[in-house]
Design a protein around this motif. Sequence first.
Motif, PDB file in Angstrom:
ATOM      1  N   ALA A 155       0.734  -1.182  -0.041  1.00 62.08           N
ATOM      2  CA  ALA A 155      -0.193   0.081  -0.104  1.00 62.08           C
ATOM      3  C   ALA A 155       1.064   1.340   0.041  1.00 62.08           C
ATOM      4  CB  ALA A 155      -0.873  -0.078   1.117  1.00 62.08           C
ATOM      5  N   VAL A 156       1.794   1.190   0.904  1.00 58.78           N
ATOM      6  CA  VAL A 156       2.737   2.358   0.985  1.00 58.78           C
ATOM      7  C   VAL A 156       3.410   2.639  -0.329  1.00 58.78           C
ATOM      8  CG1 VAL A 156       5.032   3.322   1.840  1.00 58.78           C
ATOM      9  CG2 VAL A 156       3.173   2.132   3.477  1.00 58.78           C
ATOM     10  N   GLN A 157       3.978   1.473  -0.979  1.00 64.60           N
ATOM     11  CA  GLN A 157       4.703   1.561  -2.327  1.00 64.60           C
ATOM     12  C   GLN A 157       3.593   2.111  -3.394  1.00 64.60           C
ATOM     13  OE1 GLN A 157       6.529  -2.168  -2.696  1.00 64.60           O
ATOM     14  NE2 GLN A 157       8.604  -1.214  -2.330  1.00 64.60           N
ATOM     15  N   LYS A 158       2.354   1.645  -3.275  1.00 64.71           N
ATOM     16  CA  LYS A 158       1.324   1.907  -4.246  1.00 64.71           C
ATOM     17  C   LYS A 158       1.086   3.596  -4.220  1.00 64.71           C
ATOM     18  CE  LYS A 158      -2.958  -0.182  -6.083  1.00 64.71           C
ATOM     19  NZ  LYS A 158      -3.763  -0.805  -5.778  1.00 64.71           N
ATOM     20  N   ARG A 159       1.056   3.775  -2.783  1.00 59.51           N
ATOM     21  CA  ARG A 159       1.021   5.344  -2.731  1.00 59.51           C
ATOM     22  C   ARG A 159       1.914   6.140  -3.091  1.00 59.51           C
ATOM     23  NH1 ARG A 159       1.443   7.595   2.242  1.00 59.51           N
ATOM     24  NH2 ARG A 159       1.484   5.408   3.551  1.00 59.51           N
ATOM     25  N   PHE A 160       3.284   5.781  -2.660  1.00 56.75           N
ATOM     26  CA  PHE A 160       4.165   6.741  -3.180  1.00 56.75           C
ATOM     27  C   PHE A 160       4.617   6.500  -4.913  1.00 56.75           C
ATOM     28  CE2 PHE A 160       4.897   7.005   1.107  1.00 56.75           C
ATOM     29  CZ  PHE A 160       5.498   8.140   1.372  1.00 56.75           C
ATOM     30  N   SER A 161       4.183   5.273  -5.354  1.00 52.59           N
ATOM     31  CA  SER A 161       4.724   5.191  -6.791  1.00 52.59           C
ATOM     32  C   SER A 161       4.029   6.072  -7.672  1.00 52.59           C
ATOM     33  CB  SER A 161       4.439   3.510  -7.274  1.00 52.59           C
ATOM     34  OG  SER A 161       2.971   3.812  -7.414  1.00 52.59           O
ATOM     35  N   ALA A 162       2.650   6.502  -7.313  1.00 54.34           N
ATOM     36  CA  ALA A 162       2.229   7.339  -8.431  1.00 54.34           C
ATOM     37  C   ALA A 162       3.043   8.919  -8.033  1.00 54.34           C
ATOM     38  CB  ALA A 162       0.826   7.802  -8.049  1.00 54.34           C
ATOM     39  N   GLN A 163       2.989   9.263  -6.946  1.00 53.37           N
ATOM     40  CA  GLN A 163       3.440  10.495  -6.533  1.00 53.37           C
ATOM     41  C   GLN A 163       5.037  10.549  -7.190  1.00 53.37           C
ATOM     42  OE1 GLN A 163       3.425  11.741  -2.477  1.00 53.37           O
ATOM     43  NE2 GLN A 163       1.580  10.431  -2.396  1.00 53.37           N
ATOM     44  N   LEU A 164       5.874   9.401  -6.691  1.00 54.90           N
ATOM     45  CA  LEU A 164       7.048   9.488  -7.476  1.00 54.90           C
ATOM     46  C   LEU A 164       7.248   9.392  -9.080  1.00 54.90           C
ATOM     47  CD1 LEU A 164       8.727   6.905  -5.271  1.00 54.90           C
ATOM     48  CD2 LEU A 164       9.741   9.205  -5.725  1.00 54.90           C
ATOM     49  N   ALA A 165       6.321   8.770  -9.687  1.00 49.81           N
ATOM     50  CA  ALA A 165       6.282   8.695 -11.105  1.00 49.81           C
ATOM     51  C   ALA A 165       5.933  10.208 -11.548  1.00 49.81           C
ATOM     52  CB  ALA A 165       5.197   7.900 -11.686  1.00 49.81           C
ATOM     53  N   ALA A 166       5.255  10.728 -10.911  1.00 43.87           N
ATOM     54  CA  ALA A 166       4.733  12.209 -11.408  1.00 43.87           C
ATOM     55  C   ALA A 166       5.991  13.107 -10.943  1.00 43.87           C
ATOM     56  CB  ALA A 166       3.689  12.729 -10.471  1.00 43.87           C
ATOM     57  N   ALA A 167       6.830  13.079  -9.935  1.00 43.85           N
ATOM     58  CA  ALA A 167       7.875  13.871  -9.463  1.00 43.85           C
ATOM     59  C   ALA A 167       8.943  13.782 -10.605  1.00 43.85           C
ATOM     60  CB  ALA A 167       8.162  13.624  -8.226  1.00 43.85           C
ATOM     61  N   ARG A 168       9.118  12.220 -10.966  1.00 40.62           N
ATOM     62  CA  ARG A 168      10.341  11.922 -11.951  1.00 40.62           C
ATOM     63  C   ARG A 168       9.970  12.488 -13.264  1.00 40.62           C
ATOM     64  NH1 ARG A 168      10.725   6.378  -9.212  1.00 40.62           N
ATOM     65  NH2 ARG A 168      12.465   6.898  -7.910  1.00 40.62           N
ATOM     66  N   LYS A 169       8.598  12.371 -13.446  1.00 40.54           N
ATOM     67  CA  LYS A 169       8.297  12.845 -14.871  1.00 40.54           C
ATOM     68  C   LYS A 169       8.271  14.343 -14.990  1.00 40.54           C
ATOM     69  CE  LYS A 169       4.469  12.565 -18.277  1.00 40.54           C
ATOM     70  NZ  LYS A 169       4.108  14.122 -18.402  1.00 40.54           N
ATOM     71  N   LYS A 170       8.101  15.293 -13.712  1.00 43.68           N
ATOM     72  CA  LYS A 170       8.471  16.710 -13.793  1.00 43.68           C
ATOM     73  C   LYS A 170       9.973  16.774 -13.980  1.00 43.68           C
ATOM     74  CE  LYS A 170       7.408  20.342 -11.020  1.00 43.68           C
ATOM     75  NZ  LYS A 170       7.143  21.050  -9.608  1.00 43.68           N
ATOM     76  N   VAL A 171      10.796  15.924 -13.394  1.00 42.69           N
ATOM     77  CA  VAL A 171      12.264  16.285 -13.691  1.00 42.69           C
ATOM     78  C   VAL A 171      12.509  15.864 -14.926  1.00 42.69           C
ATOM     79  CG1 VAL A 171      14.575  15.478 -12.950  1.00 42.69           C
ATOM     80  CG2 VAL A 171      12.733  15.508 -11.351  1.00 42.69           C
ATOM     81  N   ASP A 172      12.052  14.904 -15.649  1.00 46.15           N
ATOM     82  CA  ASP A 172      12.329  14.715 -17.091  1.00 46.15           C
ATOM     83  C   ASP A 172      11.901  15.769 -18.030  1.00 46.15           C
ATOM     84  OD1 ASP A 172      13.718  12.423 -16.283  1.00 46.15           O
ATOM     85  OD2 ASP A 172      11.814  10.962 -16.943  1.00 46.15           O
ATOM     86  N   ASP A 173      10.913  16.033 -17.669  1.00 45.00           N
ATOM     87  CA  ASP A 173      10.179  17.226 -18.538  1.00 45.00           C
ATOM     88  C   ASP A 173      10.817  18.460 -18.377  1.00 45.00           C
ATOM     89  OD1 ASP A 173       7.995  15.749 -19.219  1.00 45.00           O
ATOM     90  OD2 ASP A 173       6.735  16.369 -18.052  1.00 45.00           O
ATOM     91  N   LEU A 174      11.399  18.825 -17.143  1.00 43.75           N
ATOM     92  CA  LEU A 174      12.082  20.055 -17.108  1.00 43.75           C
ATOM     93  C   LEU A 174      13.600  19.807 -17.678  1.00 43.75           C
ATOM     94  CD1 LEU A 174      11.648  20.866 -13.281  1.00 43.75           C
ATOM     95  CD2 LEU A 174      11.289  22.507 -15.137  1.00 43.75           C
ATOM     96  N   LEU A 175      14.147  18.634 -17.647  1.00 37.21           N
ATOM     97  CA  LEU A 175      15.293  18.532 -18.404  1.00 37.21           C
ATOM     98  C   LEU A 175      15.158  18.527 -19.779  1.00 37.21           C
ATOM     99  CD1 LEU A 175      16.788  15.475 -16.149  1.00 37.21           C
ATOM    100  CD2 LEU A 175      17.834  17.802 -16.324  1.00 37.21           C
ATOM    101  N   LYS A 176      14.003  18.115 -20.499  1.00 34.25           N
ATOM    102  CA  LYS A 176      13.788  17.887 -21.781  1.00 34.25           C
ATOM    103  C   LYS A 176      13.707  19.493 -22.141  1.00 34.25           C
ATOM    104  CE  LYS A 176      11.975  13.374 -22.570  1.00 34.25           C
ATOM    105  NZ  LYS A 176      10.707  12.686 -22.280  1.00 34.25           N
ATOM    106  N   SER A 177      13.011  20.258 -21.578  1.00 35.57           N
ATOM    107  CA  SER A 177      12.521  21.553 -22.072  1.00 35.57           C
ATOM    108  C   SER A 177      13.758  22.559 -21.467  1.00 35.57           C
ATOM    109  CB  SER A 177      11.385  21.855 -21.481  1.00 35.57           C
ATOM    110  OG  SER A 177      11.215  21.879 -20.076  1.00 35.57           O
ATOM    111  N   ASP A 178      14.621  21.984 -21.106  1.00 36.26           N
ATOM    112  CA  ASP A 178      15.914  22.822 -20.521  1.00 36.26           C
ATOM    113  C   ASP A 178      15.363  23.930 -19.536  1.00 36.26           C
ATOM    114  OD1 ASP A 178      18.007  21.641 -22.163  1.00 36.26           O
ATOM    115  OD2 ASP A 178      17.225  22.878 -23.817  1.00 36.26           O
ATOM    116  N   GLY A 179      14.705  23.474 -18.767  1.00 35.28           N
ATOM    117  CA  GLY A 179      14.261  24.173 -17.532  1.00 35.28           C
ATOM    118  C   GLY A 179      15.277  24.734 -16.672  1.00 35.28           C
TER     119      GLY A 179
END
Lengths: 1105, 342
Positions: free
Chosen positions: A729-753
Amino acid sequence: MVTQESRTYKLAKAAILAVLIAVIPATSPLRAQGAPAAAKVQEDPLTAQYNKTMGEIDKKQFPAALKNLEDLEKKVANMGPAMQGTVCFHRARTFYLMKDWVKADTELNTFLTKYPEGTGRIIDENDNMRGVAQLTLVEVYANQSKWDPALDLLKMLRTNPLVQPKDRVNAYTLSARIVEEKSKSGSEEEKKQALGQAVGLLKQVTGGGLGTPEAREGGMRLVEVYTKLGLVKEAEQLKAEIDAKSTGSPSEIVRSNFQRIEIGDARFEAGESATELKTKEELYRQALANYQGALRRATVTRSVTKAVEMKQADLDKVVKDNPKPTPEVTEKIEKARAELESFKTIQSDFEKNKDYDAFISYRIGLCLLELKRPWEAFVAFRDIFENNPGFSKVSGAYYYYILALREIGRNSEAQAKCKEFLAKYPDAEEVSMVAVILGSISQDREEFEEAIGHYNWAKANVKKIDPATLEEIDFRIACCHFAHVDWEKARLSLDEFLKKYQRSFAREQAMYMNALCWFYQGKFKETKAGFDEYQKAYPKGEYLADVRYRQAIVKFGVNPPEIPATITLCNEWLRDYAVSKVESVVNQVPEVHTLIGDAEIRIATELDKDISTADKNLRTNAEPAQKAKYKAEKERLEKEKETHTLKAIDAYIAAARSGRTNSNALDFVLRELGKLLPGRGEHARMRDLYKEVYDWDHADPKSLNYLYEVIKATERMGDKPEFAQQAEAVQKRFSAQLAAARKKVDDLLKSDGKPADVAAAKAAVTTLSTELAAELAVVDKARQASVLAAKTEALGILSTAVAESINDRKQEGSEKLVLFLAEKLARKVKRVKPGAAVDPSAYTVANAEDEITKLLRLEENKDSLIAQARGFFAKGQLAAFLRDPVKSDFYFKKISANYKAEELSPTILAIVGDHMLAKGETKNSEGYFQYIMEHHRSSEYADYGFAGLAEIRLIQKKYKEALELCAEAIDNGVVMSKEKDIRFTKARALAETQKYDEAKKEFEEIAKTKEWKGESTAGCLYWLGVMEERQGHNAEAVAYYRRTYQAWKKYEVWSAKAYLGAARLFATKLDQKKEAKEIITEMLSKDRIKDTPEATEARILSAKL
Amino acid sequence: MRPAVRSFLTAAFLCAATQSYGQALIFKGGERWEVNDPFKLDTSVPPKPVSDPKKGTISSIKGTVVRTVNSGGTDIESTRKLSEVISIVWPNVDKLTEAQLFVSRGEPNKALDSIEPIIKFFDAFKKTPGSLWLKASMVKLDALDRLENDAVIGAFLDNLEKNDDGSSPELANKVKLARLMQRARRGEHDTVISEATDLITKMDDPDVLARLHIVKGGSLLATKKYEAAMNTYLRVPVFYGAQAEHLPKAMLGAARAFRGMDSPATKEQRLEEISNRYLRDLIATFPVSKEAEEAKKLLPKEDRLAAEADAAKIKDAAVIPDATAKPDAPKADNANNNEGNK
């Protein structure tokens, strides 16, 4: 009676009685024989003729005697009545001796009526022979079954005051005998009445004391009558009185002895009919005492022979001292001669009875069997084979010997004896019983093929098998096939049996087993037909419960299975039989529950296919309504499956709980539950069930396994499924948040944030990861705590189990639990490399020792020697598991220093003894091994006793004793895990006693045994070298030494010795000093060897070279 | 009256007569002298032999018996030689029973103290019918056997053999048996086994036979022939059960033999338990015997404690009770026992 009385035994008794009658001459005939020769007649022609006639009578020349008496009768016709009466008396006497009862009757009546003065003073100065004639006439009447005249005459004799006292006494004795004889053809009641009458008459005889031979004769008769009436106590008492007055005459010795046997027989018979066990035992014991008190043949013969010799010597002396005897001396001589003859008759009659000793042994054996002293019975019957092989009733002895062998557990020997019996005595009465015993022994040992072989052998070879036994054998053969799961043969045998024995006692069982054969062959149609037939024939049959259960199985076994019908039949069965107390039905209860469980599991398994289809439909149909439909269906099916699975689990648990007396069913369901429950995380249920089963009987050999399961399940209980769920449950709870946070990092890197944004986004990921780890750590901590708590609980259970038997020295399982506990604790200890820092919170050896003290409850058992010893043993073993030999030695030494052998269990004696011996401390270990040898020869550690003691004797240079011990261990198969050591000791002892050939064979045998490859191989090679050296074969010796240190260098004990041996040989006998030096150099270069005592010796040798 | 009957009645009369009197000497010609029992002591301190002035007093050293008879108010002392005695009537000597008890209890020195005076006393008429010399000598042999002093036994046996003129086969047999026991102690077991086997077939005295079986059993045990040893030892309770004094040794030997037979292969015969059963029986039935002490050592501790508790329940521990209520074996003849004493 445990042993069925055979007809042989009855015959044996009859034979003894026959001998009794033969060797004990009754008083009356002796009286007639004993009439002396005429003494007062002058030595004139008439006297000469008279004396000649008497001689003829003595020599049994009766026709000649009668002729002479006829002549004498004429010659004395004009003489006095006494003379005529004397001739008449002798005529009567002659007819009596000829057993011509009719003529004797006439002659005696003539004598008694015609000669009122009898023989006057001619034959005896004080006896006119009328009394004798009257008594003899009674005897003659008796022999013609003329009971009433005999009794009338006796009554007259008993009441007539003129009759001599001795004759009056005899009249009473004879009356008793006649009364008894008369009743022989009557009913049992009449016989008993007659015996009572005889007692009355004979009591008159003994009432005046037992001082005279006549009174003693009457007394002996009374003993016999008492015995017949079962008044054994009275018989024994009177017999003791008679024995005390005994004169030591042969007849008295023999008779007294036979009476003792008769009293024993009476006691034995009373024992057989007694109902109360205590009384029964007492009677058998008394019978035994009587038989044991009976004199043996050699003793009786010696006594009788001595009496004959003494009587002969007396006679010879009188004859020698009186070359010209006076009439009185002549009379004395004649009497002595008559007595001598009677003694000789007894002697020869007794000698003819060759079975005497064997019958006594036979009776003793029977009593001992009845008294449940089978080992002694075994000895008694064996005596017959060893000392009286020609015993006429030896077949009976064989039979009881076989029973004794069975009682003492010597079944193979019993079978051999059965075969011997059947071959030797094919016509014996016990043949049938022995034939059955032969096979039944194998059958009982579950050696069915062998049993069938024996039964068939008996059928083919035993000629006199009675029909009932043949039927029993046929049935047993079928049963053997059945038990041997040879269904086809069993069925055919049963078919044959049912056809052959239409009215058999075993018909119902045979019919039931016949259907079972089909059942076990999986032929359900035939099974159903068979069981239907049985139910029709025996609607209330003995096997009905089983038949109904099998009918349910048939429903389950058919294709497709009729599962609802199966469950219905099972439930009906449980309704009707679940509370039954019948053993076979009780045993079947778990099987019926198991069948329900199997049926439910089958339903559940069959649902898997539908569930899978529903799942597939769910995944392949995107349309929401369809998806929802399949989802609902899948859920319904899964729920249904779960319901059936739960029912199956419940049924299996019910089976396990009712399976105490059915180990097969119990093992099966425990196995099934082992597959189901742990997978579902239901460890507590598993633990509870095993705990319940374990608590049934802690002494059960399987109980340790159950305990291990309890501990295993308890430990598993700690790792609860909710921890995994929480973590998920903990992993499930964090996995969505982590995925979103990582996506944000990737997007920023891709867009030269902006770097700051990227850094912030990365920091957010890190924070989330840290939070996830922290939450997972919380779950894991809880899990660890739970696991630890469960393990502690498991140890507590183990501790309780150990504590239960820790005070009982005889509980060998206790050491196994101690070892299990020590192993578990050793695993808990955190091991660190030498020199590494120790975590102060880590679980240490000291903690483990403290815990073991606590868990074994050593504080509570301070006063128990064995508990304390087990404590030291546990700590020693803990040290051994932790590879700390010094500490292990410390604890084992504590045991050996403080405990006597009798205070320890065989396991501790063996392991500690072995340890001390390895350390070279032979004194205490010797006591331990000796104790094992004396008290635990059948324990699983018996071999330690032999091996250890033999090794010690070898060290003490007592080679002969060492060899004897090894031979004893090998001969008796007491070698087990110590076989290698025992054989190695034996080989060395042989070598030390210069038996080189035998020793070589032994060493080579050990060396070539694959399983023993290793240190002992090195030892054998070294010793082979030693032996060659001792025989002067130096080159061969060097070869063996080389093989030792080259091939087995890691065993420094032997390679060091081999190096030194080779170097010494080169330096001395072979005079090759250079080679010797090279060997020593090589030897000293080895790390394992350089500090050994042999290395020191090698250095000294090297210095001399 | 017929002579035979007359003689029977005389014998019966004699039996009755002896029971009412104590010990007596019968001289040639049938003269009977009642004599004092030198072993019977009064209650004074120190105790003195009970002496009845009307009875004769035996002097073993002088070889005489002296008696004072009052005739017409005058005491007349008459002396007769012991060599004139043709039979002895000596119903019981407590010291002999006591010595036997000491032997069975494993106190051979005390047994020797008790038995020596009896042997010395009867030495003057050792072969006279009714003499207790042979019986006492056998008890001495048993005591010496317990002491295991071969030198002393050897000397004693030599002395016995010197006295054996062949007139007493019983003495010769017992000497043979004692020699066999000596050889067994020396470890000549094979010889002992073979000689004992041979002798067993020739003997018929139950006492000697029981002893022979015990000696043979011992040698079989020593040579580890356990099965044969068991078979031999058990013959004593099986066939010579009336010889109660030999049962402890036989039971102990059988228990040891069973122990020897025990092995994992024979586990199902439960031989150790059978061995323990014999030991427990021995302790319970013969609690004051030396063998009971040995049996206690052999029993596992728990069984020993239980057996001791059982034995403690037997109140009259000073007397060795019979294993079962067994009647005495009937006497075969008058030659080898003290029937003449009756």
